[in-house]
Design a protein around this motif. Structure first.
Motif, short mmCIF file in Angstrom:
data_model
loop_
_atom_site.label_atom_id
_atom_site.label_comp_id
_atom_site.label_asym_id
_atom_site.label_seq_id
_atom_site.Cartn_x
_atom_site.Cartn_y
_atom_site.Cartn_z
N THR A 22 0.86 -1.19 0.00
CA THR A 22 0.00 0.00 0.00
C THR A 22 0.90 1.24 0.00
O THR A 22 2.12 1.14 0.16
N LYS A 23 0.26 2.41 -0.09
CA LYS A 23 1.03 3.67 -0.10
C LYS A 23 1.92 3.81 1.14
O LYS A 23 2.97 4.45 1.10
N CYS A 26 5.71 2.74 0.87
CA CYS A 26 6.54 3.45 -0.10
C CYS A 26 8.04 3.37 0.23
O CYS A 26 8.86 3.08 -0.64
N GLN A 51 8.75 9.07 -4.86
CA GLN A 51 7.64 9.21 -5.81
C GLN A 51 7.61 8.05 -6.80
O GLN A 51 6.55 7.49 -7.11
N ASN A 54 6.30 5.08 -5.08
CA ASN A 54 4.85 5.26 -5.00
C ASN A 54 4.17 4.92 -6.33
O ASN A 54 3.14 4.23 -6.38
N ASP A 55 4.78 5.38 -7.42
CA ASP A 55 4.24 5.09 -8.76
C ASP A 55 4.24 3.57 -9.02
O ASP A 55 3.32 3.04 -9.64
N ILE A 57 3.97 1.19 -6.77
CA ILE A 57 2.88 0.58 -5.99
C ILE A 57 1.55 0.77 -6.73
O ILE A 57 0.74 -0.14 -6.84
N GLU A 58 1.39 1.98 -7.26
CA GLU A 58 0.16 2.28 -8.00
C GLU A 58 0.04 1.40 -9.26
O GLU A 58 -1.03 0.89 -9.58
N LYS A 59 1.18 1.23 -9.92
CA LYS A 59 1.20 0.39 -11.13
C LYS A 59 0.83 -1.06 -10.79
O LYS A 59 0.04 -1.70 -11.51
N ASP A 61 -1.00 -2.03 -8.37
CA ASP A 61 -2.43 -2.05 -8.07
C ASP A 61 -3.24 -2.08 -9.37
O ASP A 61 -4.18 -2.87 -9.53
N ASN A 62 -2.86 -1.21 -10.32
CA ASN A 62 -3.57 -1.17 -11.61
C ASN A 62 -3.47 -2.51 -12.34
O ASN A 62 -4.45 -2.99 -12.92
#
Ligand SMILES: CC(C)(COP(=O)(O)OP(=O)(O)OC[C@H]1O[C@@H](n2cnc3c(N)ncnc32)[C@H](O)[C@@H]1OP(=O)(O)O)[C@@H](O)C(=O)NCCC(=O)NCCS
Length: 173
Positions: A22-23, A26, A51, A54-55, A57-59, A61-62
């Motif tokens: 999760t965020k 990071c 950052q 963080n990106d 982690i977001e990737k 998730d997507n």
């Protein structure tokens, strides 16, 4: 075809907890993906900022949402010590690739073996994969020994199209 989970799959082994990033993770993800020693055999670019972590982690998730990747952080005694991933998942072809990293101070204690065993079982039983492949640097002895221990078969006649230094190992269910 889609993943059929009510929530992100959490895996437990004797010593480890494998869970979603999760965020809040990071900094741990940054440590794992920016460390030169951990990544010396890995072709992908090192993460340079929080950052970028963080990106990432977001990737993940997507890609999880699009049924293409399941990324786990490896937690040992409440500390994030590594990661393991099934990626390039193709549910139509029952195929995925596997990747893993562990902080140096936790290596050679059987930890990735324990994590890998559980993730392979998850891949074959829950995702119904038929083939899992690993692309690993030709000089990465630790990774090769780990894969052989788990019955992956070296593919001498195939080459990675992206990184010529990688060799391919395959496990069929
Ligand atoms: C590859 C890696 C995950 C192995 O994890 P690990 O937890 O140290 O592996 P394990 O302790 O479970 O060991 C599994 C087997 O590999 C052997 N092994 C581990 N590291 C080794 C090394 N450096 N040299 C020789 N054998 C090694 C172990 O002895 C064990 O075999 P055994 O049971 O027959 O004794 C770890 O070295 C790592 O994170 N490396 C950096 C990241 C990386 O290169 N990832 C691969 C990208 S494809």
């Amino acid at each position: 075809m889609k993943f059929n989970f009510t929530s992100y799959p959490i895996l437990k082994t004797q010593r480890l907890l494998l869970r979603e990033a999760t965020k809040d993770d990071c900094k741990s993800v940054f440590e794992l993906r920016s460390n030169k020693e951990i990544n010396k055999f890995v072709g992908t670019k090192l993460v340079e900022t929080l950052q970028e972590a963080n990106d990432f982690i977001e990737k993940c998730d997507n890609l999880y949402q699009s049924n293409n990747r399941v990324f786990w952080l490896i937690e040992y005694q409440k500390e994030i010590i590594g990661s393991i991933v099934l990626h390039k998942i193709n549910l139509e072809n029952n195929y995925a690739e596997i990747g893993y990293k562990l902080k140096p101070e936790f290596q050679q204690k059987g930890i990735m073996s324990e994590a890998l065993q559980t993730v392979l079982e998850f891949g074959f039983k829950k995702l119904h994969l038929k083939t899992i492949e690993a692309f690993t640097h030709k000089n990465n002895i630790a990774s090769k020994v780990l894969l052989e221990k788990h019955h992956f078969i070296f593919q001498p006649n195939r080459r990675c199209k992206v990184y010529s230094f990688n060799r391919i190992w395959r496990l069929d269910n």
